[in-house]
Design a protein around this motif. Structure first.
Motif, mmCIF file in Angstrom:
data_model
loop_
_atom_site.group_PDB
_atom_site.id
_atom_site.type_symbol
_atom_site.label_atom_id
_atom_site.label_comp_id
_atom_site.label_asym_id
_atom_site.label_seq_id
_atom_site.Cartn_x
_atom_site.Cartn_y
_atom_site.Cartn_z
ATOM 1 N N SER A 143 -0.689 10.653 1.666
ATOM 2 C CA SER A 143 -1.476 10.303 2.850
ATOM 3 C C SER A 143 -1.726 8.807 2.946
ATOM 4 O O SER A 143 -1.719 8.237 4.040
ATOM 5 C CB SER A 143 -2.824 11.047 2.838
ATOM 6 O OG SER A 143 -2.630 12.433 2.915
ATOM 7 N N TYR A 144 -1.935 8.158 1.799
ATOM 8 C CA TYR A 144 -2.261 6.736 1.800
ATOM 9 C C TYR A 144 -1.097 5.866 1.331
ATOM 10 O O TYR A 144 -1.270 4.658 1.154
ATOM 11 C CB TYR A 144 -3.485 6.481 0.922
ATOM 12 C CG TYR A 144 -4.779 6.949 1.549
ATOM 13 C CD1 TYR A 144 -5.566 6.083 2.301
ATOM 14 C CD2 TYR A 144 -5.199 8.253 1.417
ATOM 15 C CE1 TYR A 144 -6.747 6.510 2.892
ATOM 16 C CE2 TYR A 144 -6.383 8.697 2.007
ATOM 17 C CZ TYR A 144 -7.146 7.810 2.738
ATOM 18 O OH TYR A 144 -8.321 8.244 3.322
ATOM 19 N N VAL A 145 0.069 6.473 1.131
ATOM 20 C CA VAL A 145 1.275 5.750 0.697
ATOM 21 C C VAL A 145 0.945 4.882 -0.520
ATOM 22 O O VAL A 145 1.123 3.664 -0.514
ATOM 23 C CB VAL A 145 1.860 4.891 1.839
ATOM 24 C CG1 VAL A 145 3.308 4.502 1.538
ATOM 25 C CG2 VAL A 145 1.796 5.608 3.169
ATOM 26 N N LEU A 146 0.459 5.514 -1.563
ATOM 27 C CA LEU A 146 0.066 4.817 -2.787
ATOM 28 C C LEU A 146 1.179 4.914 -3.832
ATOM 29 O O LEU A 146 1.805 5.967 -3.981
ATOM 30 C CB LEU A 146 -1.227 5.415 -3.350
ATOM 31 C CG LEU A 146 -2.451 5.369 -2.431
ATOM 32 C CD1 LEU A 146 -3.602 6.161 -3.032
ATOM 33 C CD2 LEU A 146 -2.880 3.934 -2.180
ATOM 34 N N GLY A 147 1.409 3.831 -4.551
ATOM 35 C CA GLY A 147 2.390 3.831 -5.637
ATOM 36 C C GLY A 147 3.807 4.105 -5.187
ATOM 37 O O GLY A 147 4.620 4.622 -5.960
ATOM 38 N N GLU A 148 4.136 3.723 -3.952
ATOM 39 C CA GLU A 148 5.470 4.025 -3.425
ATOM 40 C C GLU A 148 6.555 3.298 -4.211
ATOM 41 O O GLU A 148 7.630 3.847 -4.452
ATOM 42 C CB GLU A 148 5.538 3.650 -1.943
ATOM 43 C CG GLU A 148 6.796 4.128 -1.246
ATOM 44 C CD GLU A 148 6.761 3.875 0.255
ATOM 45 O OE1 GLU A 148 7.382 4.652 0.990
ATOM 46 O OE2 GLU A 148 6.109 2.899 0.678
ATOM 47 N N SER A 149 6.284 2.072 -4.637
ATOM 48 C CA SER A 149 7.286 1.300 -5.387
ATOM 49 C C SER A 149 7.607 1.941 -6.730
ATOM 50 O O SER A 149 8.686 1.725 -7.291
ATOM 51 C CB SER A 149 6.790 -0.130 -5.614
ATOM 52 O OG SER A 149 6.541 -0.781 -4.382
ATOM 53 N N TYR A 150 6.675 2.727 -7.255
ATOM 54 C CA TYR A 150 6.857 3.370 -8.558
ATOM 55 C C TYR A 150 7.221 4.842 -8.423
ATOM 56 O O TYR A 150 7.218 5.573 -9.411
ATOM 57 C CB TYR A 150 5.580 3.228 -9.384
ATOM 58 C CG TYR A 150 5.115 1.797 -9.517
ATOM 59 C CD1 TYR A 150 5.732 0.937 -10.429
ATOM 60 C CD2 TYR A 150 4.098 1.302 -8.716
ATOM 61 C CE1 TYR A 150 5.317 -0.380 -10.542
ATOM 62 C CE2 TYR A 150 3.681 -0.027 -8.823
ATOM 63 C CZ TYR A 150 4.294 -0.852 -9.737
ATOM 64 O OH TYR A 150 3.897 -2.163 -9.842
ATOM 65 N N HIS A 151 7.511 5.285 -7.184
ATOM 66 C CA HIS A 151 7.875 6.694 -6.925
ATOM 67 C C HIS A 151 6.824 7.640 -7.493
ATOM 68 O O HIS A 151 7.137 8.673 -8.104
ATOM 69 C CB HIS A 151 9.252 7.008 -7.530
ATOM 70 C CG HIS A 151 10.334 6.068 -7.088
ATOM 71 N ND1 HIS A 151 10.849 6.082 -5.804
ATOM 72 C CD2 HIS A 151 10.987 5.069 -7.738
ATOM 73 C CE1 HIS A 151 11.787 5.152 -5.697
ATOM 74 N NE2 HIS A 151 11.878 4.511 -6.848
ATOM 75 N N LEU A 152 5.563 7.285 -7.283
ATOM 76 C CA LEU A 152 4.466 8.061 -7.849
ATOM 77 C C LEU A 152 4.422 9.479 -7.286
ATOM 78 O O LEU A 152 4.134 10.436 -8.004
ATOM 79 C CB LEU A 152 3.137 7.339 -7.576
ATOM 80 C CG LEU A 152 1.875 7.960 -8.178
ATOM 81 C CD1 LEU A 152 2.019 8.118 -9.688
ATOM 82 C CD2 LEU A 152 0.649 7.095 -7.851
ATOM 83 N N SER A 153 4.724 9.620 -5.994
ATOM 84 C CA SER A 153 4.699 10.945 -5.394
ATOM 85 C C SER A 153 5.723 11.872 -6.049
ATOM 86 O O SER A 153 5.429 13.037 -6.342
ATOM 87 C CB SER A 153 4.954 10.843 -3.889
ATOM 88 O OG SER A 153 4.964 12.121 -3.283
ATOM 89 N N SER A 154 6.922 11.353 -6.289
ATOM 90 C CA SER A 154 7.969 12.163 -6.936
ATOM 91 C C SER A 154 7.572 12.530 -8.362
ATOM 92 O O SER A 154 7.828 13.647 -8.834
ATOM 93 C CB SER A 154 9.301 11.402 -6.940
ATOM 94 O OG SER A 154 9.733 11.135 -5.628
ATOM 95 N N PHE A 155 6.938 11.584 -9.043
ATOM 96 C CA PHE A 155 6.476 11.844 -10.410
ATOM 97 C C PHE A 155 5.442 12.970 -10.439
ATOM 98 O O PHE A 155 5.531 13.902 -11.256
ATOM 99 C CB PHE A 155 5.879 10.560 -10.992
ATOM 100 C CG PHE A 155 5.157 10.756 -12.298
ATOM 101 C CD1 PHE A 155 5.863 11.010 -13.461
ATOM 102 C CD2 PHE A 155 3.775 10.691 -12.362
ATOM 103 C CE1 PHE A 155 5.201 11.197 -14.664
ATOM 104 C CE2 PHE A 155 3.107 10.877 -13.549
ATOM 105 C CZ PHE A 155 3.822 11.130 -14.718
ATOM 106 N N LEU A 156 4.481 12.915 -9.521
ATOM 107 C CA LEU A 156 3.456 13.960 -9.467
ATOM 108 C C LEU A 156 4.057 15.301 -9.062
ATOM 109 O O LEU A 156 3.626 16.357 -9.547
ATOM 110 C CB LEU A 156 2.351 13.556 -8.489
ATOM 111 C CG LEU A 156 1.503 12.355 -8.906
ATOM 112 C CD1 LEU A 156 0.568 11.937 -7.778
ATOM 113 C CD2 LEU A 156 0.697 12.680 -10.159
ATOM 114 N N ARG A 157 5.036 15.266 -8.174
ATOM 115 C CA ARG A 157 5.709 16.505 -7.775
ATOM 116 C C ARG A 157 6.384 17.155 -8.981
ATOM 117 O O ARG A 157 6.340 18.375 -9.165
ATOM 118 C CB ARG A 157 6.742 16.217 -6.684
ATOM 119 C CG ARG A 157 7.526 17.432 -6.218
ATOM 120 C CD ARG A 157 8.439 17.070 -5.059
ATOM 121 N NE ARG A 157 9.235 18.211 -4.635
ATOM 122 C CZ ARG A 157 10.412 18.531 -5.131
ATOM 123 N NH1 ARG A 157 10.944 17.765 -6.088
ATOM 124 N NH2 ARG A 157 11.085 19.585 -4.691
ATOM 125 N N GLY A 158 7.021 16.333 -9.827
ATOM 126 C CA GLY A 158 7.652 16.858 -11.030
ATOM 127 C C GLY A 158 6.653 17.510 -11.971
ATOM 128 O O GLY A 158 6.915 18.579 -12.540
#
Length: 346
Positions: free
Chosen positions: A195-210
């Motif tokens: 929602s807030y586009v946080l940690g996009e450079s570190y692919h944080l969303s993909s990491f949390l999804r994993g």
């Protein structure tokens, strides 16, 4: 080597504008392909006259590009850098650019053949005939997320939004509850990051999804990751407190013009294609459109979205996905004059 800025004799008397013109050459961009001088065409702006005889530009900053050249630019961007992971999305319908002293946006015109770029006088800020490399500022490959802010909330309250304070307070309470829940649920943490586009450079969303797919719970994380989640939560709550940044249903899209003059006055066309795999959407019916930054009540306007493009319309050939297309017909109070040249929310 930047270009000839002296052509505008008035420019020297406006230091801020002169600085903006010089800064155009130092914008953070991705270098794409180089074009030939004969492939850059000059076309007039589409203008309209109001009831007082004043002329308004309906295509301010909006040029066109052929599908062939747009595909070449997209292929070049895919070869390196950030755009590599976007290969599956297909060629976009528009981009923001810098070229030969011109700036603004380019949208695909299906009627153009070969390699061609059409620039308008409103896009050309100074002459730089030797600068023939297309520099890409942004590609319109996804819809931006929408959030309220202080200025918009003030305008809503001043214009008498239905429900007023209670409605806005309920939205804020929902955000607070969802944000606090992110400390105990990785699913909610991922939603917060998206929602807030946080940690996009570190692919944080993909990491949390994993982590979620592995069935890992927030309580199983080590102190480092638990501390990271707390920082995310505090950041969002701080944005909420000091900037009233409240996510709400809607989209942030770049505004472009209906160069084919097909849309009636007061109508818009929007084809939303998310990159998360969800279904594409043609907006239909009444929509509230406003520009960002929002400064004046006139920056909020109602429009009618036409939905799926009719057979034979220009948007059937090229839907210009993830943009908001405005009509160029009508008087000075029509939507484009209040919205083109800024990012748009709806």
């Amino acid at each position: 080597e930047i270009g000839d800025i002296t052509e505008d004799s008035e420019l020297i008397h406006f230091p801020a504008l002169l600085g903006a013109r010089l800064a155009q050459a130092f914008t953070s961009t991705d270098a794409a392909i180089t074009v030939e001088a004969e492939e850059i065409l000059s076309i007039p702006d589409i203008e309209t006259v109001d009831d007082r005889g004043k002329i308004w530009c309906a295509t301010d900053g909006v040029g066109t590009i052929s599908q062939v050249l747009m595909q070449e630019i997209w292929d070049e961007l895919l070869r390196s850098g950030y755009y590599k992971r976007l290969r599956s999305l297909g060629c976009p319908g528009g981009l923001q650019f810098r070229l030969a002293g011109a700036k603004g946006v380019l949208t695909v015109d299906y009627q153009l053949t070969g390699r061609a770029i059409c620039l308008r006088p409103s896009q050309t800020k100074f002459s730089a005939p030797r600068s023939l490399q297309i520099e890409v500022v942004a590609v319109f490959y996804k819809p931006g997320r929408f959030a309220l802010n202080r200025s918009l909330i003030m305008l809503f309250e001043g214009l008498g939004i239905r429900g007023g304070y209670k409605f806005l307070k309920s939205l804020q309470d929902d955000v607070v509850n969802t944000t606090v829940a992110a400390e105990t649920s990785l699913q909610e943490t991922r939603k917060l990051v998206d929602s807030y586009v946080l940690g996009e450079s570190y692919h944080l969303s993909s990491f949390l999804r994993g982590l979620c797919l592995l069935g890992i719970d927030a309580s199983q994380l080590n102190p480092f990751y638990q501390g990271m989640i707390q920082v995310l939560v505090h950041h969002v709550l701080r944005e909420l407190k000091y900037h009233a940044r409240i996510p709400a249903p809607g989209y942030t899209l770049p505004g472009v013009a209906d160069v084919h003059k097909w849309l009636p006055e007061g109508h818009v066309f929007a084809y939303i294609v998310p990159i998360d795999g969800s279904e594409p959407l043609f907006l239909k019916g009444p929509v509230l459109v406003f520009r960002s930054p929002t400064k004046h009540p006139g920056d909020l306007q109602m429009a009618t979205a036409i939905g799926k493009p009719p057979v034979g319309s220009p948007f059937e050939h090229e839907p210009l996905r993830n943009t908001l297309v405005f009509s160029v017909l009508g008087m000075c109070c029509s939507l484009p004059f209040n919205s083109l040249g800024g990012s748009l929310k709806l």
